[in-house]
Scaffold this active site. Sequence first.
Site: not given
Length: 625
Positions: A30-31, A205-206, A236, A579
């Site tokens: 995503k980044t 973002d997020e 998330q 993770r």
Amino acid sequence: MSSNLNPEQHSAMINIDGPLLILAGAGTGKTRTITARIAHIINNYYAFPEQILAVTFTNKAAAEMGSRVFKLTNVNVPWLGTFHAIAAKILRKHAELVGLNHNFFIIGIDEQLQIIKSIMNDVGTLMEKYSTVVNAIQKWKEKYPETVEFKSDLISKVYYKYQERLKFLNSVDFGDLLLYNIEIFSQHDEILSYYQNKFKYIMVDEYQDTNTIQYVWLKYLAQTHSNICCVGDDDQSIYSWRGAEVENILRFSDDFKNATTVKLERNYRSTFHILSAASRIISNNKARLGKSLWTQSTGGDKINLVKLWDSRAEARFISEQILKLNKYKFSDIAVLVRATFQTRVLEEYFIKYSIPYKMISGMKFYERQEIKDIIAYLRLIINNNDDLAFERIINRPKRGIGTTTLKKIYTVASDHRISFFEAAQILIADDQATERVKRSLDDFINKIKLWQKVINTRALHDFVGSIVAQSGYIEMLEEDGATGVTRIENVRELISSLKNFENALIFLEHISLVMEVDNMKDDDNVYVMTLHAAKGLEFPCVFLPGWEEGLFPHQRSFDDRSGKALEEERRLAYVGITRAKEKLTVSYVDKREINNQWQTMSVSRFVKELPNKNITVIKSNAAYY
């Protein structure tokens, strides 16, 4: 640039007209996508850098995003930062409209508690805990104020006195930054119009972590161009306890008409078995937009699932397994727990097995006592009305100013509605203290006034170094032996870091907005942290202990009849699983020591939701001790 993107990422990059939701699963790049999108807009002259607003939640994420954009465009985006940093930047330009000076100070939780304690003592009621009142005020500020009412008359009364006190101190808390922005937007059409026209493109973002007030703030700013791009993952969303509203991302298409959704589902992080398990667990949630992670990689180990006798056996098992992972460095390994009490027995066994480890939690650098003391000196020099700073340092180092003198200062300040700094001068002039106390107060006040005159004539690090030396602070620390040595090192580290700041106001703004703990260095240690703290991180090898009912999912989630809390616990399980890049071990026990009592545990429903084809059940006798 586009050659490094997959088809879905490329679609998100070039789709710049109108609202866009990038539904980005864990490890799907995503980044890379959002920075490529910003670069695409700049490099193709769709907008100037100053016409782009890009917001995220942490300084670390903002720095990473800014660095990547610069590499792709060779320019900086001036309005790229955290919600609080951007809101503070806007508020400083219009502070007088809400009764503040542009050089206001942003206070933290310690200062909030200090003010609340003072107010509650003044009104003569201790019916509520100080922290309860602070939490109530924070939660109120996270909501849209027009729709929220205080349930307690006491909290309402304290709140308005608290806001008055903050304005007298020329200070704000974090919640005020966005609240004052919205107050300005709602009452000054010309200012709102300016920012709406200015920000041609908005990127968030997020987005799943936004609270109500952040959502309202974004809606205000996006009204003119409607080119708002939100990146997030509803699977998330794990921060409802600090105000996050997963509904913000779930209703994106309703809030922003004609919105496009692009799903990033190709995972570049984890193995097939890990992704399959994560997808199966999260599919049991009902409140989600829906996506399935996949990877081109078909190899990798299955997830290890092991049942242990008790929490000590679990800690021993994890320790022995870590030592067997000899092809990995210790820093490739993480143990992620649901509750912090789980770490005690883990630490005990890591020490026993000589496993180096690091707890990712605890005190931030700027929260250390000695650092906060030096910062308080700087704050009082800049603003003599800063009673919080005055109170903190008036006796650091000791000046023989006792409780009796402090009470006199408080009384004079209250009676005359002036600052403690002014009250202390009246105390000296009116002979209301002993000669010794007057000399101490006079010396302190004169030093502050002298430093005020020279603050802008020297480099900041050199100036603060002189404060530390002339105040006697170092001599005070030298008397503390080994503890003092460590604190002196911290003070020197602070002074050294000031070389990076042009002036004191910029520095104070920076430290006010540094919220996250970032103590993950390059040392070779096993990392131990909570599942919440692990979001955004990745490790080759991950251990997930404590998958038992009442622990994970947490007991509190059973009390919520709506099912929302349980779904958030499941999202937390999804975060924990994703993770892991290569190896994942999930464990649960028959008995666990909780609050100094051994309790019989039952296996977590999340264990039962793991797909059999993707797990290996360890039944070795070595698992029972």
